[in-house]
Design an enzyme around this catalytic site. Structure first.
Site, mmCIF file in Angstrom:
data_model
loop_
_atom_site.group_PDB
_atom_site.id
_atom_site.type_symbol
_atom_site.label_atom_id
_atom_site.label_comp_id
_atom_site.label_asym_id
_atom_site.label_seq_id
_atom_site.Cartn_x
_atom_site.Cartn_y
_atom_site.Cartn_z
ATOM 1 N N SER A 127 47.732 37.125 42.249
ATOM 2 C CA SER A 127 47.443 37.017 41.175
ATOM 3 C C SER A 127 48.196 36.511 40.537
ATOM 4 O O SER A 127 49.009 37.056 40.627
ATOM 5 C CB SER A 127 46.656 38.174 40.733
ATOM 6 O OG SER A 127 46.441 37.946 39.949
ATOM 7 N N TYR B 249 48.544 47.561 39.957
ATOM 8 C CA TYR B 249 47.944 46.760 40.225
ATOM 9 C C TYR B 249 48.887 45.235 40.041
ATOM 10 O O TYR B 249 48.853 44.672 41.387
ATOM 11 C CB TYR B 249 46.030 45.764 39.520
ATOM 12 C CG TYR B 249 45.516 44.613 40.278
ATOM 13 C CD1 TYR B 249 44.770 44.466 41.572
ATOM 14 C CD2 TYR B 249 45.368 43.203 39.490
ATOM 15 C CE1 TYR B 249 44.579 43.425 41.537
ATOM 16 C CE2 TYR B 249 44.912 42.231 39.935
ATOM 17 C CZ TYR B 249 44.786 42.682 41.021
ATOM 18 O OH TYR B 249 44.416 41.255 41.232
HETATM 19 N N1 LIG Z 1 38.317 36.960 41.084
HETATM 20 C C1 LIG Z 1 39.731 37.164 39.621
HETATM 21 O O1 LIG Z 1 39.508 36.909 37.879
HETATM 22 C C2 LIG Z 1 40.790 37.325 40.560
HETATM 23 C C3 LIG Z 1 42.213 36.981 39.972
HETATM 24 C C4 LIG Z 1 43.043 37.034 40.527
HETATM 25 C C5 LIG Z 1 43.337 36.946 41.807
HETATM 26 N N2 LIG Z 1 42.111 37.580 42.414
HETATM 27 C C6 LIG Z 1 42.442 38.128 43.686
HETATM 28 O O2 LIG Z 1 41.296 37.378 44.707
HETATM 29 C C7 LIG Z 1 40.896 37.980 45.572
HETATM 30 C C8 LIG Z 1 39.926 38.355 45.980
HETATM 31 O O3 LIG Z 1 38.748 38.988 44.797
HETATM 32 P P1 LIG Z 1 37.387 38.772 44.365
HETATM 33 O O4 LIG Z 1 38.075 38.149 43.070
HETATM 34 O O5 LIG Z 1 36.817 37.857 45.564
HETATM 35 O O6 LIG Z 1 36.899 40.439 44.515
HETATM 36 P P2 LIG Z 1 36.124 41.814 44.784
HETATM 37 O O7 LIG Z 1 34.826 40.529 44.810
HETATM 38 O O8 LIG Z 1 35.874 42.790 43.986
HETATM 39 O O9 LIG Z 1 36.163 40.632 46.859
HETATM 40 C C9 LIG Z 1 37.246 41.784 46.633
HETATM 41 C C10 LIG Z 1 37.019 42.202 48.570
HETATM 42 O O10 LIG Z 1 38.020 42.976 48.986
HETATM 43 C C11 LIG Z 1 36.783 43.864 50.041
HETATM 44 N N3 LIG Z 1 38.048 44.662 50.507
HETATM 45 C C12 LIG Z 1 38.731 46.062 48.780
HETATM 46 N N4 LIG Z 1 39.201 46.977 49.892
HETATM 47 C C13 LIG Z 1 38.827 46.485 51.057
HETATM 48 C C14 LIG Z 1 39.408 47.881 52.392
HETATM 49 N N5 LIG Z 1 39.646 48.537 52.033
HETATM 50 N N6 LIG Z 1 39.255 46.868 53.541
HETATM 51 C C15 LIG Z 1 38.724 45.448 53.986
HETATM 52 N N7 LIG Z 1 38.042 45.408 52.787
HETATM 53 C C16 LIG Z 1 38.985 45.750 51.078
HETATM 54 C C17 LIG Z 1 35.824 43.579 49.068
HETATM 55 O O11 LIG Z 1 34.884 44.359 49.811
HETATM 56 P P3 LIG Z 1 33.557 45.824 49.615
HETATM 57 O O12 LIG Z 1 33.244 45.158 49.255
HETATM 58 O O13 LIG Z 1 32.847 46.238 50.716
HETATM 59 O O14 LIG Z 1 34.962 46.998 48.429
HETATM 60 C C18 LIG Z 1 35.657 43.081 48.938
HETATM 61 O O15 LIG Z 1 35.074 42.234 50.007
HETATM 62 C C19 LIG Z 1 41.986 39.813 45.470
HETATM 63 O O16 LIG Z 1 43.064 39.560 46.124
HETATM 64 C C20 LIG Z 1 41.899 39.318 44.382
HETATM 65 O O17 LIG Z 1 43.493 40.339 43.438
HETATM 66 C C21 LIG Z 1 41.150 37.864 41.799
#
Ligand SMILES: NC(=O)c1ccc[n+]([C@@H]2O[C@H](COP(=O)([O-])OP(=O)(O)OC[C@H]3O[C@@H](n4cnc5c(N)ncnc54)[C@H](OP(=O)(O)O)[C@@H]3O)[C@@H](O)[C@H]2O)c1
Length: 334
Positions: A174, A200
């Site tokens: 990120s 984070y």
């Molecule tokens: N969204 C943004 O704006 C943004 C910005 C920068 C970077 N990112 C990065 O993009 C990636 C995806 O994020 P997202 O935005 O799609 O978030 P999200 O919708 O919250 O999805 C996160 C995923 O990670 C899983 N997860 C969390 N804890 C876990 C564990 N202990 N074991 C296995 N899986 C686990 C969650 O499973 P559950 O549903 O079961 O909790 C979910 O499937 C992340 O690395 C995040 O840091 C996102």
């Protein structure tokens, strides 16, 4: 009639400008049309958000897709959605809880035993700004899941990835890593007052440093590894921040969000691009902001920090003690 000309043209300019700004912020679609028939892909955290969309994008390209998630009900449902939407029936759900070293080892052992190859590993899962929780093994949750869990998983799958070379590892970090700092005296927040945001940022900086050191260790192996910032996207990532549930913030910040925030489908383009683009063959150890390679934060380019973090991470997850295939640091190119 003429009194309407000015307000209408101002409104037109504002709307046009907003749409252009949104397009600019959102970044583009993956320009590559490459297909991946016969290739096996693992996407962690693929039941929702960017991970689910990445799995879908890669399923459209014909891969054998493994969704690696902690909640099997959600995982099966996502796999079903993706099979229905892409008509690719090689999309399957597997259990992986990155907050448990035992679960990671079990998952990796099954993959090694049952899959002929692993061509693409997308380390996507993350938890953001959760309360001061710890993993099953006592690590601070964000450092434990976002960095240590993927660190162990990747190391356990390295031999498989090498045997499938050319293969690719994609680490989803990120932009928040720029505000991060690796505190070697207290990686797991046992001494310091817990700060959800700083934890984070530390975890996401660790992901970029891991990418750098792993790339160095993989030199000449045919396995590449790159890190990325997907952009800010409308997902469940903010579930622990309270912003999701507040009607006030939805109302006041809603329009700003609409302007600045990507759909999960657009935010999955950088991971898709790093996974398939022909022009990235052999490119390794880089950081991408969206589809563009960029320099990460200075601390993320510090080799001493990267090597120290590797050693600490290996010690914490018990890699050197119980798993011989951890790549040795000695006699590797700088
Ligand atoms: N969204 C943004 O704006 C943004 C910005 C920068 C970077 N990112 C990065 O993009 C990636 C995806 O994020 P997202 O935005 O799609 O978030 P999200 O919708 O919250 O999805 C996160 C995923 O990670 C899983 N997860 C969390 N804890 C876990 C564990 N202990 N074991 C296995 N899986 C686990 C969650 O499973 P559950 O549903 O079961 O909790 C979910 O499937 C992340 O690395 C995040 O840091 C996102």
């Amino acid at each position: 009639m003429s009194r309407y000309v000015l307000p209408v043209s101002v409104l037109g300019t504002v709307v046009g400008g907003a749409v252009l700004l949104k397009d600019y912020v959102a970044g583009g679609a993956c320009p590559s049309k490459a297909t991946i028939h016969g290739k096996t892909v693992i996407v962690t955290g693929a039941n929702t958000g960017i991970g689910k969309q990445t799995a879908l994008e890669l399923a459209k390209r014909g891969g054998n897709i493994i969704l690696a998630c902690r909640d099997m009900e959600k995982c099966e449902a996502a796999a079903k959605d993706i099979r229905r939407e892409t008509l690719n029936h090689h999309v399957n759900a597997r259990h992986l809880d990155l907050a448990s070293l035992k679960s990671i080892r079990e998952f990796a052992a099954k993959i090694i035993a049952e899959e002929e190859r692993v061509d693409i590993l997308v380390n996507n899962a993350a938890v953001m700004r959760c309360p001061h929780w710890t993993t099953e093994d006592g690590f601070e949750m964000q450092f434990g899941v976002n960095h240590l869990g993927h660190f162990l998983l990747t190391n356990l799958l390295l031999d498989k990835l090498k045997a499938s070379a050319p293969s690719r590892i994609i680490n989803v970090s990120s932009l928040a890593h720029v505000a991060g700092h690796i505190d070697f005296d207290d990686l797991n927040w046992r001494e310091r007052k817990y700060n959800t945001k700083a934890a984070y940022c530390q975890s996401k900086l660790a992901v970029v440093l891991f990418t750098r050191e792993l790339s160095r260790r993989l030199h000449g192996s045919g396995v590449t590894v790159n890190a990325l910032h997907p952009g800010v996207a409308r997902t469940e990532l903010g579930r622990h921040t309270g912003m999701h549930s507040s009607a006030f913030s939805s109302f006041t910040l809603g329009p700003i969000f609409w302007l600045l925030v990507k759909s999960p489908q657009l935010a999955a383009q950088p991971s898709t691009y790093l996974a398939v683009a022909e022009e990235l063959e052999g490119v390794s150890g880089k950081y991408f902001d969206g589809l563009k390679e960029k320099a990460p934060a200075p601390e993320a380019e510090d080799d001493e920090v990267a090597q120290r973090l590797w050693a600490e991470s290996a010690r914490l997850v018990g890699l050197e003690v119980s798993h011989g295939s951890s790549v040795k640091a000695q006699s590797l190119p700088r």
